[in-house]
Write an enzyme that holds these catalytic residues in place. Structure first.
Site, PDB file in Angstrom:
ATOM      1  N   ALA A 117       0.809  -1.217   0.000  1.00 26.59           N
ATOM      2  CA  ALA A 117       0.000   0.000   0.000  1.00 26.59           C
ATOM      3  C   ALA A 117       0.850   1.279   0.000  1.00 26.59           C
ATOM      4  O   ALA A 117       0.423   2.318  -0.518  1.00 26.59           O
ATOM      5  CB  ALA A 117      -0.924  -0.015   1.206  1.00 26.59           C
ATOM      6  N   ARG A 130      -1.677   0.844   7.735  1.00 30.74           N
ATOM      7  CA  ARG A 130      -1.027   0.972   9.030  1.00 30.74           C
ATOM      8  C   ARG A 130      -0.182   2.225   9.203  1.00 30.74           C
ATOM      9  O   ARG A 130       0.423   2.418  10.238  1.00 30.74           O
ATOM     10  CB  ARG A 130      -0.132  -0.260   9.293  1.00 30.74           C
ATOM     11  CG  ARG A 130      -0.951  -1.496   9.406  1.00 30.74           C
ATOM     12  CD  ARG A 130      -0.141  -2.754   9.540  1.00 30.74           C
ATOM     13  NE  ARG A 130      -1.033  -3.905   9.533  1.00 30.74           N
ATOM     14  CZ  ARG A 130      -1.608  -4.403   8.445  1.00 30.74           C
ATOM     15  NH1 ARG A 130      -1.353  -3.875   7.261  1.00 30.74           N
ATOM     16  NH2 ARG A 130      -2.435  -5.411   8.523  1.00 30.74           N
ATOM     17  N   GLN A 160       0.475  -6.469  -3.431  1.00 31.44           N
ATOM     18  CA  GLN A 160      -0.631  -6.702  -2.488  1.00 31.44           C
ATOM     19  C   GLN A 160      -1.733  -5.694  -2.772  1.00 31.44           C
ATOM     20  O   GLN A 160      -2.787  -5.745  -2.157  1.00 31.44           O
ATOM     21  CB  GLN A 160      -0.142  -6.474  -1.057  1.00 31.44           C
ATOM     22  CG  GLN A 160       0.986  -7.371  -0.640  1.00 31.44           C
ATOM     23  CD  GLN A 160       1.538  -6.938   0.720  1.00 31.44           C
ATOM     24  OE1 GLN A 160       1.074  -7.354   1.760  1.00 31.44           O
ATOM     25  NE2 GLN A 160       2.536  -6.078   0.690  1.00 31.44           N
ATOM     26  N   ASP A 205      -5.390  -1.563  -6.377  1.00 23.95           N
ATOM     27  CA  ASP A 205      -5.788  -0.307  -7.022  1.00 23.95           C
ATOM     28  C   ASP A 205      -5.540  -0.257  -8.528  1.00 23.95           C
ATOM     29  O   ASP A 205      -5.949   0.698  -9.194  1.00 23.95           O
ATOM     30  CB  ASP A 205      -5.089   0.886  -6.336  1.00 23.95           C
ATOM     31  CG  ASP A 205      -3.566   0.731  -6.264  1.00 23.95           C
ATOM     32  OD1 ASP A 205      -2.969   0.127  -7.173  1.00 23.95           O
ATOM     33  OD2 ASP A 205      -2.966   1.225  -5.282  1.00 23.95           O
ATOM     34  N   HIS A 209      -3.857  -9.894  -3.866  1.00 23.65           N
ATOM     35  CA  HIS A 209      -5.083  -9.601  -3.109  1.00 23.65           C
ATOM     36  C   HIS A 209      -6.229  -9.160  -4.013  1.00 23.65           C
ATOM     37  O   HIS A 209      -7.095  -8.386  -3.585  1.00 23.65           O
ATOM     38  CB  HIS A 209      -4.789  -8.543  -2.031  1.00 23.65           C
ATOM     39  CG  HIS A 209      -3.865  -9.065  -0.957  1.00 23.65           C
ATOM     40  ND1 HIS A 209      -3.200  -8.265  -0.066  1.00 23.65           N
ATOM     41  CD2 HIS A 209      -3.496 -10.340  -0.642  1.00 23.65           C
ATOM     42  CE1 HIS A 209      -2.468  -9.014   0.747  1.00 23.65           C
ATOM     43  NE2 HIS A 209      -2.623 -10.269   0.419  1.00 23.65           N
ATOM     44  N   CYS A 247     -20.758 -11.558  -8.259  1.00 24.88           N
ATOM     45  CA  CYS A 247     -21.818 -12.235  -7.504  1.00 24.88           C
ATOM     46  C   CYS A 247     -21.240 -13.539  -6.951  1.00 24.88           C
ATOM     47  O   CYS A 247     -20.681 -14.340  -7.701  1.00 24.88           O
ATOM     48  CB  CYS A 247     -23.023 -12.518  -8.395  1.00 24.88           C
ATOM     49  SG  CYS A 247     -24.210 -13.621  -7.587  1.00 24.88           S
TER      50      CYS A 247
END
Ligand code: NAD
Length: 267
Positions: free
Chosen positions: A33, A45, A112, A115, A132, A140
């Site tokens: 991130a 974090r 990870q 975006d 991820h 669905c």
């Protein structure tokens, strides 16, 4: 070795990273991130991280599939913080990683992040392994129908607090991997393979505390690869890093790639 204890200047460390890139044959970049905070997307974090504002317990897979209230909170949060990040643009660090691919210096990016900014910066789809999942699409859970998250968000804006599949009435979930949910098998196996075969792993913007993703740089080190960590703040692998730079990813990575190009004689 790290920036504080190595006694080396940032300029010297950047030079060393560039030398390693030039001399390496299989380079894996592992991102978290922190590479996207300079694009305006909060990490989990860091000091302005998402967990300073929201409760991570609300984002377990188990809770999402069993509790309508949890789903309402998730979609409500997406409305407030815009979880598909469609307005966000890649920053200097993403462009530097894309540049490594153009220079023939990238085996793959293992990320990870959810975006999509590596691809938007110019990395090929097949060079980016998203451990991820992604937040651009939602699916669905019953019939597998897919929509762009933006479209689902339009239903939420129009009043659907817990949007349902228009085909079968099933639960719709963003394709990002939630806590307690398995990582996609194909990407994970490929990431393990590439990590174990690389000769240089460059970690950018990850505290390396989320498992099993954080195992990838460990596989690289165990297989004899060099490890470079560029992260503001501590990571769980600082003690085994060959080069540790505690600074902003955007500026560091653009300087690194500038040096690499100079050394390779490319403009
Ligand atoms: P993390 O929040 O645990 O760690 C991010 C690290 O990056 C922190 O140590 C932080 O200090 C550092 N950092 C922040 N800005 C930086 C910058 N400009 N330059 C260098 N370092 C910087 O994130 P993680 O390790 O990726 O693991 C947490 C989970 O976060 C992952 O599972 C990921 O899926 C998820 N996540 C992803 C996004 C995204 O897709 N952009 C955003 C939030 C969370």
């Amino acid at each position: 070795m790290n920036q504080e204890t190595s006694g080396k200047t940032l300029k010297e460390l950047i030079e060393e990273v560039a030398d390693l890139i030039v001399s390496s044959k299989r380079i894996v970049v592992f991102t978290g991130a922190g590479i996207s905070t300079e694009s305006g997307i909060p990490d989990f974090r860091g000091p302005d991280g998402l967990w300073t504002k929201f409760d991570p317990e609300d984002f377990t897979y188990q809770r999402f599939v069993t509790s309508r209230e949890a789903r309402k909170r998730l979609w409500g949060m997406s409305k407030t913080v815009g979880l598909s990040w469609t307005d966000m643009k890649p920053n200097a660090a993403h462009y530097a990683v894309a540049e490594l691919e153009k220079l023939g210096k990238l085996d793959c990016v293992i990320t990870q992040n959810v975006d999509g900014l590596h691809q938007e910066a110019g990395n090929s789809e097949d060079k980016v392994l998203q451990l991820h999942g992604n937040m651009q699409w939602a699916k669905c859970l019953s019939c597998g129908a897919r929509w762009r998250n933006e479209e689902v968000m339009r239903w939420v804006e129009a009043g659907a607090e817990d949007p349902e599949c228009v085909k079968c009435g099933g639960i719709i979930k963003p394709e990002g991997v939630f806590f307690g949910e398995a990582m996609p098998a194909k990407e994970t196996m490929e990431a393990e393979r590439r990590s174990s075969m690389c000769d240089l792993c460059i970690v950018i913007g990850s505290s390396l505390v989320v498992y099993p993703a954080a195992l990838m740089p460990q596989y690289a080190v165990q297989s004899g690869a060099k490890l470079v960590i560029i992260n503001e703040g501590e990571t769980s692998l600082d003690h085994v890093a060959d080069i540790r730079i505690d600074d902003k990813a955007g500026e560091v990575m653009s300087q690194v790639v500038k040096k690499v190009k100079k050394k390779l004689g490319t403009k």
